[in-house]
Design a protein around this motif. Structure first.
Motif, PDB file in Angstrom:
ATOM      1  N   THR A 113       0.828  -1.205   0.000  1.00 45.20           N
ATOM      2  CA  THR A 113       0.000   0.000   0.000  1.00 45.20           C
ATOM      3  C   THR A 113       0.865   1.258   0.000  1.00 45.20           C
ATOM      4  O   THR A 113       1.819   1.358   0.776  1.00 45.20           O
ATOM      5  CB  THR A 113      -0.919   0.041   1.249  1.00 45.20           C
ATOM      6  N   LYS A 114       0.533   2.187  -0.882  1.00 47.04           N
ATOM      7  CA  LYS A 114       0.983   3.580  -0.749  1.00 47.04           C
ATOM      8  C   LYS A 114      -0.235   4.454  -1.042  1.00 47.04           C
ATOM      9  O   LYS A 114      -0.708   4.521  -2.175  1.00 47.04           O
ATOM     10  CB  LYS A 114       2.149   3.933  -1.658  1.00 47.04           C
ATOM     11  N   ASP A 115      -0.718   5.116  -0.011  1.00 46.62           N
ATOM     12  CA  ASP A 115      -1.923   5.937  -0.077  1.00 46.62           C
ATOM     13  C   ASP A 115      -1.547   7.353   0.344  1.00 46.62           C
ATOM     14  O   ASP A 115      -1.210   7.593   1.502  1.00 46.62           O
ATOM     15  CB  ASP A 115      -2.994   5.351   0.855  1.00 46.62           C
ATOM     16  N   LEU A 140      -2.683   1.691  -4.518  1.00 52.30           N
ATOM     17  CA  LEU A 140      -1.899   2.861  -4.915  1.00 52.30           C
ATOM     18  C   LEU A 140      -2.897   3.975  -5.165  1.00 52.30           C
ATOM     19  O   LEU A 140      -3.636   3.960  -6.160  1.00 52.30           O
ATOM     20  CB  LEU A 140      -1.084   2.568  -6.179  1.00 52.30           C
ATOM     21  N   LEU A 148      -0.265  10.532  -7.299  1.00 51.64           N
ATOM     22  CA  LEU A 148       0.849   9.627  -7.013  1.00 51.64           C
ATOM     23  C   LEU A 148       1.487   9.237  -8.336  1.00 51.64           C
ATOM     24  O   LEU A 148       0.863   8.569  -9.170  1.00 51.64           O
ATOM     25  CB  LEU A 148       0.354   8.388  -6.263  1.00 51.64           C
ATOM     26  N   LEU A 150       4.067   7.118 -10.523  1.00 53.07           N
ATOM     27  CA  LEU A 150       4.782   5.840 -10.538  1.00 53.07           C
ATOM     28  C   LEU A 150       5.809   5.907 -11.658  1.00 53.07           C
ATOM     29  O   LEU A 150       5.451   6.025 -12.834  1.00 53.07           O
ATOM     30  CB  LEU A 150       3.813   4.675 -10.761  1.00 53.07           C
ATOM     31  N   PHE A 172      -6.728   1.511  -7.329  1.00 52.93           N
ATOM     32  CA  PHE A 172      -5.829   2.360  -8.113  1.00 52.93           C
ATOM     33  C   PHE A 172      -6.580   3.645  -8.438  1.00 52.93           C
ATOM     34  O   PHE A 172      -7.601   3.611  -9.120  1.00 52.93           O
ATOM     35  CB  PHE A 172      -5.399   1.662  -9.404  1.00 52.93           C
ATOM     36  N   LEU A 175      -3.458   8.318 -10.254  1.00 47.27           N
ATOM     37  CA  LEU A 175      -2.081   7.936 -10.541  1.00 47.27           C
ATOM     38  C   LEU A 175      -1.614   8.595 -11.833  1.00 47.27           C
ATOM     39  O   LEU A 175      -2.407   8.961 -12.692  1.00 47.27           O
ATOM     40  CB  LEU A 175      -1.968   6.413 -10.686  1.00 47.27           C
TER      41      LEU A 175
END
Length: 205
Positions: A113-115, A140, A148, A150, A172, A175
């Motif tokens: 997890t990256k929130d 994500l 966010l 990537l 998701f 992003l």
């Protein structure tokens, strides 16, 4: 704390135990209990076992040995993650809860997890050529005005992702993705994030 090249298997096992830095040498071993806090880097070339609960690391984790997690354990890492050894994830969740972070090497996670939805725009960088396998859920997420990103560590060189069983729990959102190769087949695993941007050189996104 420095764990030498002996199998003395010390234990960090006090609730909310705090250690400023942690080095486990190649023949050393260490057990870590619930609610432990490491305020600097972990550098492991021996064996670390997270026997229960959660581990919070406010800096980097570098593993060239063996890092073992109890079932449903949680690791919160605010720095970078580097794995050239063995990571036995069990049914654990690794939370990347820092600012801009990088994942080096190949790792098989159970949940990842990256929130940043309550934070600000961040970049999660993956080492070019590396493969991250997520056996269960990959989360994500950003938010409106808090994207966010990537990215690959080398612009134009792909990083690889394989989400194996995250149909129900993966999220998701917000992003911006570039240089990512989703290893799942188009029939089974296209990643289609909401409110997001495909910045090119992606596959199955």
């Amino acid at each position: 704390v420095i764990i030498p090249d002996v199998l003395n298997d010390p234990v960090i096992d006090v609730a909310e135990d705090t250690v400023s830095y942690l080095i486990v040498n190649s023949d050393g071993s260490l057990s870590i209990g619930d609610n432990s806090l490491i305020t600097r880097n972990i550098d492991n070339s021996g064996t670390i076992s997270l026997v229960s609960g959660s581990l919070t690391v406010t800096a980097n984790i570098s593993n060239s040995g063996s890092l073992e997690c109890a079932s449903e354990a949680s690791i919160y890492v605010a720095g970078n993650w580097s794995n050239t050894g063995t990571f036995d994830a069990g049914e654990s969740t690794v939370y990347f809860n820092g600012g801009n972070q990088t994942i080096f090497g190949d790792t098989t996670f159970y949940n990842l997890t990256k929130d940043i939805s309550l934070d600000e725009t961040r970049i999660l960088t993956f080492e070019a050529g590396s493969t991250q396998i997520v056996e269960n859920d990959l989360i994500l997420t950003g938010a409106l005005g808090k994207v966010l990103y990537l990215r690959s560590s080398i612009d134009g060189s792909r990083w690889f992702i394989d989400v194996q069983n995250g149909e129900s729990g993966s999220i998701f959102d917000y992003l911006d993705v570039k240089d990512s190769y989703n290893m799942d087949t188009a029939e089974l695993g296209v990643i289609d994030p909401d409110n997001s941007t495909n910045s090119g050189h992606n596959w199955n996104w």
